[in-house]
Design a protein around this motif. Structure first.
Motif, short mmCIF file in Angstrom:
data_model
loop_
_atom_site.label_atom_id
_atom_site.label_comp_id
_atom_site.label_asym_id
_atom_site.label_seq_id
_atom_site.Cartn_x
_atom_site.Cartn_y
_atom_site.Cartn_z
N SER A 165 0.70 -1.43 0.18
CA SER A 165 0.03 -0.14 -0.08
C SER A 165 1.00 1.22 0.44
N THR A 166 0.52 2.18 -0.22
CA THR A 166 1.04 3.76 -0.16
C THR A 166 1.55 3.95 0.82
N GLN A 170 5.20 4.50 1.93
CA GLN A 170 6.23 5.92 2.77
C GLN A 170 6.77 5.42 4.07
N LEU A 182 5.25 -0.50 -5.51
CA LEU A 182 3.84 -1.17 -4.79
C LEU A 182 3.43 -2.69 -6.01
N ASP A 312 -5.36 2.83 1.47
CA ASP A 312 -6.18 3.08 0.16
C ASP A 312 -6.81 1.70 -0.40
N VAL A 398 5.79 7.80 -3.68
CA VAL A 398 6.21 7.80 -2.37
C VAL A 398 6.45 8.95 -1.79
#
Length: 409
Positions: A165-166, A170, A182, A312, A398
């Motif tokens: 997931s984002t 990150q 991803l 997400d 990211v």
């Protein structure tokens, strides 16, 4: 392509890592590749049926199980002991690439073996181990720092890290992990489908016509199922908990009005999902959250924490509601809001189903193969073309994001 998958968990264990590894291996076989799974052995006496995949010919998945011991305080989790079997299995398979699933103990050894053999490794980040260390108060914060040191060491040694997931991507980047891309998870929208709703089961679980609000997953401290306590006391609401784990006895004591069904799998699990009126996930440490996707595929509106993977997955006020993490009162307010509005529940359920139907395991598996191809091309010294994401996959960007402290009702 010959692939060794080194995983910290595999069936008969039931969790997100084990399930995604099995689906990955299945996809590799169906695409004509040759996977080998290396995993900790389960507890003595546990049944380990062979995994076979159909096609023109039935293929049995080879699995090497390394001697293991239970994790102290959480015996459902197995830790692989040091063993020469790992190196022998990897070398004997002659892999083109090594896939590390949620690497920490066995995966850390796996990346070392891959390096010695000159084979590139892809590390798949699936478990917020640093968050778990904090949740279990390992060393009063020292455990969390040590977990991040191990995560950095393992993932820096890999040719690429795949985050689900984002927010997870990150987090990894912020903690010094390089080369993060991803790779989300698929969902079986045929197995998990609104048509499996069972009104007789609904009447049995909510005999007074209550709105059925469910949680599915492990019953463990990091999942914060205790946050459902206030919701379980709401009039006209019946909470049903599906799963097992060390927190079970305490949760039963704190939510006497809830129904605890224990672990459910296969068609029975799909029937339970589709029979819910609202699905709630309470864990604030999810790197993805597969049960949210399964609820959405089942046509059930979702309430989840505004943290990690659920950011997400849940479109606030379209497929469900996001609430501040670790806030039981906010969970209860969201449950009350949806319990009072069957029209919104139905609309959110339809929108959630439409959102996930394209996220098949086949599409996700093909994206993984493209990651493999890029890594192999780079390993052999030829620059690879940029990887393009399939439809409905979040962009691989990211950047820092603000923590959601509060969301409007």
């Amino acid at each position: 392509m010959r692939v060794v998958i080194v995983t910290e968990s595999f069936p008969p264990e039931v969790n997100g890592v084990a399930h995604s590894v099995l689906r990955t291996a299945e996809h590799l076989v169906r695409r004509g590749h040759q996977p080998l799974v290396v995993t900790p052995a389960p507890a003595r006496g546990a049944a380990c049926p062979p995994h076979t995949f159909g096609g023109s010919e039935t293929v049995e998945l080879p699995v090497v199980r390394i001697p293991s011991v239970p994790l102290p305080g959480y015996p459902q989790v197995r830790i692989a002991l040091p063993s020469r079997q790992l190196a022998a299995a990897v070398a004997g398979h002659r892999p083109d690439i090594v896939h590390l699933a949620s690497p920490f103990v066995l995966g850390a050894r796996g990346v070392q073996v891959a390096a010695r053999l000159g084979v590139p490794a892809v590390a798949v980040y699936q478990t917020d181990l640093a968050g778990y260390a904090h949740a279990y108060r390992a060393g009063r914060g020292l455990g969390e720092a040590a977990a991040w040191r191990r995560i950095r060491a393992v993932h820096r040694a890999a040719a690429r890290t795949l985050a689900p997931s984002t927010p997870a991507a990150q987090d990894l980047t912020a903690h010094g992990v390089p080369r993060v891309q991803l790779w989300p998870r698929g969902v079986d929208s045929v197995r998990f489908h609104p048509r499996h709703r069972d009104e007789a089961l609904h009447r049995a679980l909510a005999p007074g016509g209550e709105v059925l609000v469910g949680y599915v997953g492990r019953l463990a401290p990091e999942k914060r199922v205790d946050l459902l306590a206030a919701a379980s006391a709401l009039p006209g609401v019946r909470v049903v908990v599906i799963g097992d784990g060390p927190s079970g006895p305490g949760l039963r004591a704190s939510m006497p009005g809830a129904v605890f069904l224990g672990r459910r799998t296969g068609e029975e699990l799909a029937r339970c999902f589709a029979t819910l009126d609202v699905f709630v996930h309470t864990g604030p440490l999810e790197t993805f959250c597969q049960t949210i996707q399964e609820a959405m595929a089942s046509g059930v509106p979702v309430i989840g924490p505004a943290a990690g993977g659920p950011l997400d997955l849940v479109a606030h006020h379209r497929t469900g509601l996001l609430v501040p993490p670790r806030d039981g009162a906010a969970v209860a307010r969201a449950v009350a809001e949806l319990a009072a509005d069957p029209g919104r529940r139905a609309a959110y359920g339809r929108a959630g189903r439409a959102e996930v139907t394209a996220r098949t395991w086949e599409a996700v598996g093909d994206l993984l193969l493209r990651h493999y191809a890029e890594v192999l091309t780079e390993h052999h010294g030829t620059p690879a073309a940029p990887l393009s994401a399939p439809p409905s996959t979040p962009p691989a960007v990211v950047e820092p994001v603000a923590v959601v402290e509060e969301l409007p009702a």
